[in-house]
Design a protein around this motif. Structure first.
Motif, PDB file in Angstrom:
ATOM      1  N   ARG A 154      29.095   5.836  14.518  1.00  0.00           N
ATOM      2  CA  ARG A 154      30.034   5.790  15.646  1.00  0.00           C
ATOM      3  C   ARG A 154      29.550   4.741  16.641  1.00  0.00           C
ATOM      4  O   ARG A 154      28.332   4.616  16.859  1.00  0.00           O
ATOM      5  CB  ARG A 154      30.102   7.162  16.329  1.00  0.00           C
ATOM      6  CG  ARG A 154      30.747   8.217  15.459  1.00  0.00           C
ATOM      7  CD  ARG A 154      30.733   9.579  16.137  1.00  0.00           C
ATOM      8  NE  ARG A 154      31.148  10.606  15.200  1.00  0.00           N
ATOM      9  CZ  ARG A 154      32.415  10.963  14.987  1.00  0.00           C
ATOM     10  NH1 ARG A 154      33.378  10.384  15.682  1.00  0.00           N
ATOM     11  NH2 ARG A 154      32.714  11.885  14.105  1.00  0.00           N
ATOM     12  N   PRO A 155      30.494   4.006  17.246  1.00  0.00           N
ATOM     13  CA  PRO A 155      30.097   2.957  18.189  1.00  0.00           C
ATOM     14  C   PRO A 155      29.287   3.533  19.349  1.00  0.00           C
ATOM     15  O   PRO A 155      29.554   4.634  19.834  1.00  0.00           O
ATOM     16  CB  PRO A 155      31.440   2.405  18.693  1.00  0.00           C
ATOM     17  CG  PRO A 155      32.447   2.810  17.680  1.00  0.00           C
ATOM     18  CD  PRO A 155      31.955   4.079  17.064  1.00  0.00           C
ATOM     19  N   GLY A 156      28.275   2.781  19.753  1.00  0.00           N
ATOM     20  CA  GLY A 156      27.492   3.166  20.924  1.00  0.00           C
ATOM     21  C   GLY A 156      26.355   4.125  20.626  1.00  0.00           C
ATOM     22  O   GLY A 156      25.656   4.565  21.541  1.00  0.00           O
ATOM     23  N   THR A 157      26.138   4.468  19.358  1.00  0.00           N
ATOM     24  CA  THR A 157      25.067   5.415  19.024  1.00  0.00           C
ATOM     25  C   THR A 157      23.789   4.669  18.633  1.00  0.00           C
ATOM     26  O   THR A 157      23.817   3.474  18.305  1.00  0.00           O
ATOM     27  CB  THR A 157      25.483   6.308  17.837  1.00  0.00           C
ATOM     28  OG1 THR A 157      25.788   5.448  16.718  1.00  0.00           O
ATOM     29  CG2 THR A 157      26.711   7.144  18.165  1.00  0.00           C
ATOM     30  N   ALA A 158      22.680   5.421  18.629  1.00  0.00           N
ATOM     31  CA  ALA A 158      21.403   4.841  18.198  1.00  0.00           C
ATOM     32  C   ALA A 158      21.490   4.440  16.726  1.00  0.00           C
ATOM     33  O   ALA A 158      20.856   3.472  16.288  1.00  0.00           O
ATOM     34  CB  ALA A 158      20.289   5.867  18.408  1.00  0.00           C
ATOM     35  N   THR A 159      22.290   5.166  15.968  1.00  0.00           N
ATOM     36  CA  THR A 159      22.448   4.831  14.550  1.00  0.00           C
ATOM     37  C   THR A 159      23.114   3.464  14.401  1.00  0.00           C
ATOM     38  O   THR A 159      22.717   2.654  13.558  1.00  0.00           O
ATOM     39  CB  THR A 159      23.270   5.929  13.837  1.00  0.00           C
ATOM     40  OG1 THR A 159      22.591   7.173  14.027  1.00  0.00           O
ATOM     41  CG2 THR A 159      23.417   5.661  12.363  1.00  0.00           C
ATOM     42  N   GLU A 160      24.102   3.194  15.233  1.00  0.00           N
ATOM     43  CA  GLU A 160      24.733   1.868  15.176  1.00  0.00           C
ATOM     44  C   GLU A 160      23.690   0.782  15.467  1.00  0.00           C
ATOM     45  O   GLU A 160      23.625  -0.240  14.774  1.00  0.00           O
ATOM     46  CB  GLU A 160      25.881   1.746  16.182  1.00  0.00           C
ATOM     47  CG  GLU A 160      26.536   0.371  16.084  1.00  0.00           C
ATOM     48  CD  GLU A 160      27.450   0.003  17.252  1.00  0.00           C
ATOM     49  OE1 GLU A 160      27.550   0.778  18.214  1.00  0.00           O
ATOM     50  OE2 GLU A 160      28.039  -1.086  17.194  1.00  0.00           O
ATOM     51  N   GLU A 161      22.872   1.038  16.463  1.00  0.00           N
ATOM     52  CA  GLU A 161      21.835   0.056  16.824  1.00  0.00           C
ATOM     53  C   GLU A 161      20.902  -0.200  15.635  1.00  0.00           C
ATOM     54  O   GLU A 161      20.552  -1.342  15.327  1.00  0.00           O
ATOM     55  CB  GLU A 161      21.033   0.622  17.994  1.00  0.00           C
ATOM     56  CG  GLU A 161      20.575  -0.404  18.992  1.00  0.00           C
ATOM     57  CD  GLU A 161      19.957   0.299  20.193  1.00  0.00           C
ATOM     58  OE1 GLU A 161      18.742   0.166  20.347  1.00  0.00           O
ATOM     59  OE2 GLU A 161      20.688   1.012  20.919  1.00  0.00           O
ATOM     60  N   ALA A 162      20.525   0.886  14.956  1.00  0.00           N
ATOM     61  CA  ALA A 162      19.636   0.741  13.791  1.00  0.00           C
ATOM     62  C   ALA A 162      20.332  -0.061  12.690  1.00  0.00           C
ATOM     63  O   ALA A 162      19.720  -0.927  12.053  1.00  0.00           O
ATOM     64  CB  ALA A 162      19.228   2.118  13.277  1.00  0.00           C
ATOM     65  N   PHE A 163      21.617   0.208  12.474  1.00  0.00           N
ATOM     66  CA  PHE A 163      22.364  -0.527  11.439  1.00  0.00           C
ATOM     67  C   PHE A 163      22.396  -2.020  11.776  1.00  0.00           C
ATOM     68  O   PHE A 163      22.225  -2.877  10.918  1.00  0.00           O
ATOM     69  CB  PHE A 163      23.807  -0.014  11.329  1.00  0.00           C
ATOM     70  CG  PHE A 163      23.949   1.338  10.664  1.00  0.00           C
ATOM     71  CD1 PHE A 163      22.843   2.107  10.338  1.00  0.00           C
ATOM     72  CD2 PHE A 163      25.208   1.846  10.368  1.00  0.00           C
ATOM     73  CE1 PHE A 163      22.979   3.355   9.738  1.00  0.00           C
ATOM     74  CE2 PHE A 163      25.363   3.081   9.757  1.00  0.00           C
ATOM     75  CZ  PHE A 163      24.242   3.840   9.450  1.00  0.00           C
ATOM     76  N   ARG A 164      22.641  -2.304  13.053  1.00  0.00           N
ATOM     77  CA  ARG A 164      22.741  -3.715  13.468  1.00  0.00           C
ATOM     78  C   ARG A 164      21.419  -4.446  13.295  1.00  0.00           C
ATOM     79  O   ARG A 164      21.383  -5.664  13.135  1.00  0.00           O
ATOM     80  CB  ARG A 164      23.188  -3.805  14.932  1.00  0.00           C
ATOM     81  CG  ARG A 164      24.666  -3.516  15.141  1.00  0.00           C
ATOM     82  CD  ARG A 164      25.051  -3.723  16.602  1.00  0.00           C
ATOM     83  NE  ARG A 164      26.444  -3.401  16.853  1.00  0.00           N
ATOM     84  CZ  ARG A 164      27.468  -4.240  16.666  1.00  0.00           C
ATOM     85  NH1 ARG A 164      27.239  -5.462  16.229  1.00  0.00           N
ATOM     86  NH2 ARG A 164      28.708  -3.859  16.912  1.00  0.00           N
ATOM     87  N   SER A 165      20.310  -3.699  13.314  1.00  0.00           N
ATOM     88  CA  SER A 165      18.993  -4.350  13.271  1.00  0.00           C
ATOM     89  C   SER A 165      18.624  -4.835  11.862  1.00  0.00           C
ATOM     90  O   SER A 165      17.738  -5.671  11.705  1.00  0.00           O
ATOM     91  CB  SER A 165      17.916  -3.381  13.775  1.00  0.00           C
ATOM     92  OG  SER A 165      17.702  -2.363  12.799  1.00  0.00           O
ATOM     93  N   ALA A 166      19.295  -4.343  10.828  1.00  0.00           N
ATOM     94  CA  ALA A 166      18.925  -4.725   9.453  1.00  0.00           C
ATOM     95  C   ALA A 166      19.252  -6.195   9.208  1.00  0.00           C
ATOM     96  O   ALA A 166      20.323  -6.676   9.597  1.00  0.00           O
ATOM     97  CB  ALA A 166      19.681  -3.852   8.459  1.00  0.00           C
ATOM     98  N   THR A 167      18.314  -6.907   8.564  1.00  0.00           N
ATOM     99  CA  THR A 167      18.557  -8.334   8.300  1.00  0.00           C
ATOM    100  C   THR A 167      18.487  -8.685   6.811  1.00  0.00           C
ATOM    101  O   THR A 167      18.699  -9.828   6.438  1.00  0.00           O
ATOM    102  CB  THR A 167      17.539  -9.224   9.060  1.00  0.00           C
ATOM    103  OG1 THR A 167      16.227  -8.878   8.609  1.00  0.00           O
ATOM    104  CG2 THR A 167      17.643  -9.036  10.564  1.00  0.00           C
ATOM    105  N   ASP A 168      18.118  -7.724   5.975  1.00  0.00           N
ATOM    106  CA  ASP A 168      18.158  -7.977   4.531  1.00  0.00           C
ATOM    107  C   ASP A 168      18.264  -6.636   3.798  1.00  0.00           C
ATOM    108  O   ASP A 168      18.295  -5.566   4.434  1.00  0.00           O
ATOM    109  CB  ASP A 168      16.943  -8.798   4.057  1.00  0.00           C
ATOM    110  CG  ASP A 168      15.608  -8.111   4.330  1.00  0.00           C
ATOM    111  OD1 ASP A 168      15.590  -6.868   4.487  1.00  0.00           O
ATOM    112  OD2 ASP A 168      14.579  -8.811   4.383  1.00  0.00           O
ATOM    113  N   ALA A 169      18.313  -6.710   2.468  1.00  0.00           N
ATOM    114  CA  ALA A 169      18.537  -5.493   1.676  1.00  0.00           C
ATOM    115  C   ALA A 169      17.401  -4.485   1.880  1.00  0.00           C
ATOM    116  O   ALA A 169      17.632  -3.277   1.980  1.00  0.00           O
ATOM    117  CB  ALA A 169      18.666  -5.859   0.203  1.00  0.00           C
TER     118      ALA A 169
END
Ligand SMILES: Cc1cc2nc3c(=O)[nH]c(=O)nc-3n(C[C@H](O)[C@H](O)[C@H](O)COP(=O)(O)OP(=O)(O)OC[C@H]3O[C@@H](n4cnc5c(N)ncnc54)[C@H](O)[C@@H]3O)c2cc1C
Length: 473
Positions: A274-289
């Motif tokens: 969901r937008p604005g959650t810590a989980t979204e932040e973690a998802f955005r931080s990934a840069t490779d597989a």
């Protein structure tokens, strides 16, 4: 615009509307190449994603001249990009898909699954349940499916069609549309899609409802049983937590198609935040597989320890640096037709036509119905001497909307937790834990979303689930 051939009377049965008549054909009749009309109509398809390739193959099968334009070479489409999505065909959509070409993956165990074990974070183990599907879902890397079909198209292209590698611009689109009887834009959610007006009444939300992170990984046998969740059968997982949802399921990865090595068993993990959650932040931080997998494995440890140990077995696919993806889908329904600057007719296909969040797995399925419906509708129009014009294309899209797309949009809202479906979702998940019929009914919506148009109350869900009791017994 192409004119149809003269109307032919073939029998004395009272005539049906032309599009119903085509729907009454058998699969075999639909996939049999027809005698090309004279002169042979020409169609341009812009974009060689799964939808564009399906359309090119379907139109080519009718003997029509098809030019498929792609901004990438064939090898780049397969190996240099992430897949647009997971593109699982959940049951019913496999029927129109088989009218486009043979099912090459029917016997491949990695590509099929027929159950899903559901867990809700923070609830006791009794709230978990395993849903047995009333169908078999097919999970094939869309890069593989599209490449196989592009190969088929190219095999026949010498006489009827061309594959043209070219980044189509609005200006060149004008020339292409002028040179062909019909031009379809299947360039996905962005780019040329903006040439079409948004249909605000049919578009469900004005912004993305989730942020997505997905990765395909190896390391778990495809017949794995998630016993920690109480399951006794192979299948996937659907896990719900406060910040979002996670799907895990078997997936035929493009590089695993020809291998008999068990270690090639691949799984896709697809997660929503969901937008604005810590989980979204973690998802955005990934840069490779590797990082994407780390984020998703950690998420399982935090929210779903019942299956976290199983997910830990997965590791990235070394041959494919593009086996992961992050981003969001802004839902959009476009008007089916537009005009180029020079006034030439163009029409939408696939994600350019209807783009929805993948939470209910509808995008590629809708496109499959759309392609098959267009092939049949255009063929029927030709046979009836009807023009391929704006009126026809609008009528065909309205038919697609009524038969499939509206329900696909609605069921997506249901799984996104839209307030309209609050009572329905609550009843489904509560009753599915105790009632296998309710569990099967819930997952039937991925294959046939049409009940989402009418399910509004807990009582609706109970009577819908009752109709699955015999199947679940
Ligand atoms: C994470 C995720 C999971 C999904 N899971 C499912 C699922 O389980 N089931 C399901 O049914 N659907 C699912 N979907 C949706 C599905 O993947 C898409 O609906 C489908 O892949 C769209 O295919 P397309 O060919 O319409 O668009 P695209 O795949 O975007 O293809 C468009 C093509 O056009 C080309 N192109 C773009 N611009 C130009 C240009 N100017 N000139 C020439 N070519 C151009 C692009 O390079 C690309 O090859 C999922 C989507 C996502 C994001």
């Amino acid at each position: 615009m192409v004119k149809g051939s003269p109307r032919r009377v073939t029998n004395s049965v009272a005539p049906q509307p032309w599009f119903l008549r085509s729907r009454g054909m058998t699969d075999t009749q639909q996939s049999t190449p027809s005698v090309p009309p004279s002169p042979r109509p020409s169609i341009a398809v812009i974009g060689a994603g799964l939808t564009g390739v399906n359309a090119a193959l379907a139109f080519q099968s009718q003997g029509w001249q098809v030019d498929l334009y792609s901004n990438r070479s064939r090898s780049a489409l397969r190996d240099d990009l992430p897949a647009t999505g997971t593109a699982i065909l959940f049951g019913n959509s496999r029927v129109p898909d088989r009218t486009i070409t043979d099912d090459h993956y029917a016997g491949t165990p990695t590509a099929q699954f027929a159950a899903s074990s559901v867990g809700i974070a923070g609830t006791p183990p009794e709230a978990s349940f395993t849903a047995r599907f009333t169908y078999e879902a097919q999970s094939v890397d869309p890069r593989l499916r599209a490449d196989d079909r592009l190969g088929e198209f190219l095999d026949k292209a010498a006489t009827t069609s061309r594959f043209i590698v070219d980044e189509v611009t609005p200006e060149t689109l004008d020339t292409i549309a002028a040179d062909h009887d019909l031009t379809f834009v299947a360039t996905g959610k962005a780019g040329l899609a903006d040439l079409f007006e948004t249909d605000l009444e049919r578009t469900p939300y004005d912004s993305a409802q989730r942020y997505l992170l997905t990765v395909t990984a190896h390391g778990l046998p495809v017949d794995h049983v998630f016993r920690g969740r109480g399951s006794t059968v192979p299948g996937g997982l659907l896990s719900l937590h406060e910040d979002g949802e996670i799907f895990v399921g078997p997936h035929l990865h493009k590089d695993g198609a020809d291998s008999s090595d068990d270690s090639d068993d691949a799984w896709v993990i697809l997660a929503w935040a969901r937008p604005g959650t810590a989980t979204e932040e973690a998802f955005r931080s990934a840069t490779d597989a590797r990082e994407a997998l780390d984020v998703l494995q950690s998420l399982h440890h935090r929210e779903f320890p019942d299956v976290a140990g199983d997910i830990d077995w997965l590791h990235p696919i070394d041959t494919d640096p593009h086996s992961w993806l992050k981003g969001a889908v802004t839902p959009r329904v476009h008007r089916p037709t537009a005009r180029t600057a020079g006034g030439h007719l163009i029409a939408t296909l696939g994600d350019t036509s209807v783009a929805v969040d993948p939470i209910a797995g509808q995008g590629a399925q809708l496109a499959t119905y759309q392609v098959a419906g267009l092939r049949d509708g255009l063929r029927a129009a030709l046979d009836d001497g009807r023009d391929w014009d704006e009126e026809l294309l609008t009528e065909l899209f309205d038919h697609h909307w009524q038969e499939h797309a509206e329900a696909g949009v609605e069921v997506t809202s249901l799984f996104l937790g839209d307030p309209l479906f609050a009572e329905v979702a609550q009843e489904f998940f509560a009753s599915a834990a105790a009632d296998p019929a309710a569990a099967s009914a819930l997952f039937s919506l991925f294959s046939d979303p049409s009940p989402a148009l009418v399910l509004r109350t807990a009582a609706d869900v109970r009577s819908f689930a009752a109709s699955f009791r015999a199947a679940a017994a």
